[in-house]
Design a protein around this motif. Structure first.
Motif, mmCIF file in Angstrom:
data_model
loop_
_atom_site.group_PDB
_atom_site.id
_atom_site.type_symbol
_atom_site.label_atom_id
_atom_site.label_comp_id
_atom_site.label_asym_id
_atom_site.label_seq_id
_atom_site.Cartn_x
_atom_site.Cartn_y
_atom_site.Cartn_z
ATOM 1 N N GLY A 41 0.774 -1.225 0.000
ATOM 2 C CA GLY A 41 0.000 0.000 0.000
ATOM 3 C C GLY A 41 0.808 1.278 0.000
ATOM 4 O O GLY A 41 0.247 2.368 0.103
ATOM 5 N N LYS A 42 2.131 1.147 -0.129
ATOM 6 C CA LYS A 42 3.001 2.330 -0.111
ATOM 7 C C LYS A 42 3.796 2.423 -1.403
ATOM 8 O O LYS A 42 3.934 1.457 -2.139
ATOM 9 N N GLU A 43 4.331 3.609 -1.651
ATOM 10 C CA GLU A 43 5.157 3.806 -2.831
ATOM 11 C C GLU A 43 6.555 3.229 -2.616
ATOM 12 O O GLU A 43 7.001 3.035 -1.486
ATOM 13 N N ARG A 44 7.228 2.968 -3.726
ATOM 14 C CA ARG A 44 8.604 2.492 -3.662
ATOM 15 C C ARG A 44 9.476 3.572 -3.024
ATOM 16 O O ARG A 44 9.367 4.747 -3.348
ATOM 17 N N GLU A 45 10.361 3.136 -2.139
ATOM 18 C CA GLU A 45 11.155 4.055 -1.330
ATOM 19 C C GLU A 45 12.638 3.751 -1.476
ATOM 20 O O GLU A 45 13.049 2.587 -1.388
ATOM 21 N N PHE A 46 13.438 4.785 -1.689
ATOM 22 C CA PHE A 46 14.893 4.625 -1.715
ATOM 23 C C PHE A 46 15.384 4.258 -0.326
ATOM 24 O O PHE A 46 14.984 4.877 0.664
ATOM 25 N N VAL A 47 16.270 3.271 -0.251
ATOM 26 C CA VAL A 47 16.830 2.832 1.031
ATOM 27 C C VAL A 47 18.298 3.212 1.143
ATOM 28 O O VAL A 47 18.715 3.855 2.102
ATOM 29 N N ALA A 48 19.093 2.796 0.154
ATOM 30 C CA ALA A 48 20.531 3.052 0.210
ATOM 31 C C ALA A 48 21.114 2.952 -1.192
ATOM 32 O O ALA A 48 20.595 2.211 -2.027
ATOM 33 N N GLY A 49 22.193 3.690 -1.431
ATOM 34 C CA GLY A 49 22.855 3.648 -2.724
ATOM 35 C C GLY A 49 24.360 3.724 -2.568
ATOM 36 O O GLY A 49 24.866 4.205 -1.541
ATOM 37 N N ILE A 50 25.067 3.249 -3.589
ATOM 38 C CA ILE A 50 26.521 3.210 -3.535
ATOM 39 C C ILE A 50 27.095 3.532 -4.906
ATOM 40 O O ILE A 50 26.580 3.106 -5.933
ATOM 41 N N GLY A 51 28.157 4.337 -4.913
ATOM 42 C CA GLY A 51 28.795 4.721 -6.153
ATOM 43 C C GLY A 51 29.506 3.562 -6.831
ATOM 44 O O GLY A 51 29.653 2.475 -6.277
ATOM 45 N N ARG A 52 29.981 3.818 -8.028
ATOM 46 C CA ARG A 52 30.552 2.771 -8.883
ATOM 47 C C ARG A 52 31.758 2.084 -8.256
ATOM 48 O O ARG A 52 31.950 0.880 -8.434
ATOM 49 N N SER A 53 32.563 2.842 -7.563
ATOM 50 C CA SER A 53 33.780 2.293 -6.979
ATOM 51 C C SER A 53 33.611 1.903 -5.507
ATOM 52 O O SER A 53 34.593 1.525 -4.872
#
Length: 123
Positions: A41-53
């Motif tokens: 019932g909720k929208e997709r939420e960003f949790v964590a991200g990491i750069g290419r290196s």
């Protein structure tokens, strides 16, 4: 790149889980990688991200200090270590890849998505 997420399951509040995402293809290191989640019932939420290196890393306020994202470009994997889990962390977690220059929380900029793995935090 094709993505396969795993590691979800049922865990008690305060417990830990480690999610993994395996990527196929030889271009994994050219992608910014992130984890998103979607609760019922909720929208997709960003949790964590990491750069290419492997840096920088970014976290949503709701998981900062509890979750850790990491990647191994030699093995084409990205992981999410989740500690001190709360019932509100219950969701389907997706790994995603983006050709963007930097980590972004905008899901529309991610072109490749894993199938999702369910995390349930409940006693």
């Amino acid at each position: 790149v094709q993505l396969q997420a795993s590691g979800g399951g049922l865990v008690q509040p305060g417990g830990s889980l480690r999610l993994s995402c395996a990527a196929s293809g030889r271009t994994f290191s050219t992608y910014v990688m992130s984890w998103f989640r979607q609760a019922p019932g909720k929208e997709r939420e960003f949790v964590a991200g990491i750069g290419r290196s492997g840096y920088p890393t970014y976290y949503s306020d709701s998981v900062k200090g509890r979750f850790t994202i990491s990647r191994d470009n030699a093995k084409s994997t990205v992981s999410l270590r989740m500690n001190s889990l709360k019932p509100e962390d219950t969701a389907v977690y997706h790994c995603a890849a983006s050709s963007a220059v930097e980590v972004t929380a905008n899901p529309n900029l991610y072109t490749n998505w894993g199938q999702g793995t369910l995390v349930t935090v409940s006693s």
